[in-house]
Scaffold this active site. Sequence first.
Site, PDB file in Angstrom:
ATOM      1  N   HIS A 136      49.677  28.631  42.943  1.00 49.57           N
ATOM      2  CA  HIS A 136      48.464  28.387  42.157  1.00 49.57           C
ATOM      3  C   HIS A 136      48.633  27.029  41.471  1.00 49.57           C
ATOM      4  CE1 HIS A 136      45.706  28.955  38.721  1.00 49.57           C
ATOM      5  NE2 HIS A 136      45.133  29.912  39.422  1.00 49.57           N
ATOM      6  N   ASP A 213      56.391  33.198  38.890  1.00 46.22           N
ATOM      7  CA  ASP A 213      55.018  33.313  38.401  1.00 46.22           C
ATOM      8  C   ASP A 213      54.564  34.732  38.724  1.00 46.22           C
ATOM      9  OD1 ASP A 213      52.275  33.454  38.229  1.00 46.22           O
ATOM     10  OD2 ASP A 213      51.896  31.531  39.202  1.00 46.22           O
ATOM     11  N   GLN A 216      50.131  37.733  39.224  1.00 45.60           N
ATOM     12  CA  GLN A 216      49.457  38.738  40.053  1.00 45.60           C
ATOM     13  C   GLN A 216      50.299  39.995  40.264  1.00 45.60           C
ATOM     14  OE1 GLN A 216      46.385  38.637  40.836  1.00 45.60           O
ATOM     15  NE2 GLN A 216      45.877  36.489  40.537  1.00 45.60           N
ATOM     16  N   LYS A 239      45.189  39.773  33.141  1.00 47.67           N
ATOM     17  CA  LYS A 239      45.150  40.314  34.510  1.00 47.67           C
ATOM     18  C   LYS A 239      45.786  41.693  34.570  1.00 47.67           C
ATOM     19  CE  LYS A 239      45.670  35.712  36.588  1.00 47.67           C
ATOM     20  NZ  LYS A 239      44.344  35.306  37.025  1.00 47.67           N
ATOM     21  N   CYS A 377      42.033  28.003  43.080  1.00 42.34           N
ATOM     22  CA  CYS A 377      43.107  27.165  42.499  1.00 42.34           C
ATOM     23  C   CYS A 377      44.310  27.097  43.440  1.00 42.34           C
ATOM     24  CB  CYS A 377      43.540  27.652  41.112  1.00 42.34           C
ATOM     25  SG  CYS A 377      42.231  27.590  39.915  1.00 42.34           S
TER      26      CYS A 377
HETATM   27  N1  7TS Z   1      49.431  32.024  38.814  1.00 49.09           N
HETATM   28  C1  7TS Z   1      48.783  32.835  39.664  1.00 49.09           C
HETATM   29  C2  7TS Z   1      49.501  33.399  40.857  1.00 49.09           C
HETATM   30  C3  7TS Z   1      47.459  33.178  39.389  1.00 49.09           C
HETATM   31  O1  7TS Z   1      46.818  33.994  40.227  1.00 49.09           O
HETATM   32  C4  7TS Z   1      46.816  32.646  38.239  1.00 49.09           C
HETATM   33  C5  7TS Z   1      45.367  32.911  37.946  1.00 49.09           C
HETATM   34  C6  7TS Z   1      47.561  31.818  37.386  1.00 49.09           C
HETATM   35  C7  7TS Z   1      48.853  31.519  37.717  1.00 49.09           C
HETATM   36  C8  7TS Z   1      46.985  31.275  36.129  1.00 49.09           C
HETATM   37  O2  7TS Z   1      46.780  32.285  35.185  1.00 49.09           O
HETATM   38  P1  7TS Z   1      46.079  31.984  33.789  1.00 49.09           P
HETATM   39  O3  7TS Z   1      45.900  33.325  33.181  1.00 49.09           O
HETATM   40  O4  7TS Z   1      46.990  31.102  33.023  1.00 49.09           O
HETATM   41  O5  7TS Z   1      44.788  31.298  34.123  1.00 49.09           O
HETATM   42  N2  7TS Z   1      44.605  33.223  39.073  1.00 49.09           N
HETATM   43  C9  7TS Z   1      43.263  33.256  39.133  1.00 49.09           C
HETATM   44  C10 7TS Z   1      42.588  33.596  40.310  1.00 49.09           C
HETATM   45  O6  7TS Z   1      43.136  33.905  41.354  1.00 49.09           O
HETATM   46  N3  7TS Z   1      41.257  33.530  40.077  1.00 49.09           N
HETATM   47  O7  7TS Z   1      41.067  33.158  38.804  1.00 49.09           O
HETATM   48  C11 7TS Z   1      42.299  32.990  38.205  1.00 49.09           C
END
Ligand code: 7TS
Length: 419
Positions: A136, A213, A216, A239, A377
């Site tokens: 990501h 990371d 997910q 999430k 992303c």
């Molecule tokens: N890493 C992964 C694997 C992710 O899926 C996401 C967010 C992030 C990092 C960033 O997370 P945040 O909470 O700091 O924004 N993924 C997604 C997505 O798949 N659609 O919207 C956000």
Amino acid sequence: MRGADYGVHKVADTTVDWKSLREDFPILREQAHGHPLIYFDSAATSQKPRAVIEALRNFYEHENANVHRGLHTLSSRATEAYEKARKRVAEYIGAPSADEIIFTRGTTESINLVAQAWGGKFIREGDVILLTEMEHHSNLVPWQLLAERTGARLRFVPVLDDGTLDLAHLPKLLTQEVKLFAFTHISNSLGTINPVAELCEKAHAVGALALVDAAQSVGHLTLNVGELGCDFMAFSGHKMCGPTGIGALYARKEILDSIPPWHGGGEMIVSVALEKSTFKKAPHRFEAGTPNIAGAIGLAAAIDYLDGIGRAAIFQHDLQLARYACDRLTELPRTRVFGPAEERGALVGFVMDAAHPHDLTTFADQYGLALRGGHHCNQPLMRRFGVSGTTRASFYFYNTKEEIDRMIEILHKAARFFK
Ligand code: 7TS
């Protein structure tokens, strides 16, 4: 109501009544364009159970005050609840100590903390940060910025056509120059579940640290930082049924003790003179300013809720839904499904020749179906697969097979509409 009793949904250990869990999520009763909502965008953010909404409300009604500064009753309550939440997060991921948990705004901020505070101190010109092609942007851009600042180089583990990492390349990529191997546990576009323990072990074998990371994965399967052997783990509360604006970074204590603060301000100091300050120990050294107190408490409530169901059961349920969706998607005309065929996380990305992902997503919304269309992303990964984006259906334990059947009906309609 005060304290930790957030009314966790009690379910038997072996059989979970998934349908009745839906009742815990008031938003699932919403309609969109006159149709019952089908929420297939949990990889972007999950919905929140009543237990979490109530925990936030309870905090603001009974405990709200700033933490770590006041000597009055409410301040002690807020501080106690905030620090208890930190312990709960530590327990949830198997961290030996709550001092190894830093509250952040989420995965993105956690990774930026490592890139700036750890990277700023330890990364030099010529060092290598090893990433993968499926990261990501949150686990890519902070390293690009660090590389620009320091003259370090980035390398990438390629992705095979089936959506798994091409580990045959690892020996020539993971060399002595690598100081950090940072990779996702579950890909947010492909659903691939990476072999975290094996990758951490290989990183350590060349003297590199390993960052996972877990955005997910942490709300979808049982994990333990000790067993995985990672040095850093980043994740977001939103999430995993928690509120937005809260997440955490796990880092081993010795590492935290060796790195300087990254944000300066209140809460993180021991004493301040006009020219110079001294700083608290971790984790407070890394939490400048008033933290997201309610968010942390909401996250602890989400953890209680998820553990009330059981993460092993959630994983099995995810897997069944994802497999079922993959199977049924093959019925659609000229549709390409991305990611591994066997084990995968709770999502499936696909492209229908008939329509651009944005048009398909807009079409689906007219029937109450919330999908996501675009690059997620993951622009380099999309390029790797020769597409500008995909349509993604992502699931959680509150989704059902019947909802997937309905998705397939809607996609058949779309195939006819866009023909
Ligand atoms: N890493 C992964 C694997 C992710 O899926 C996401 C967010 C992030 C990092 C960033 O997370 P945040 O909470 O700091 O924004 N993924 C997604 C997505 O798949 N659609 O919207 C956000």
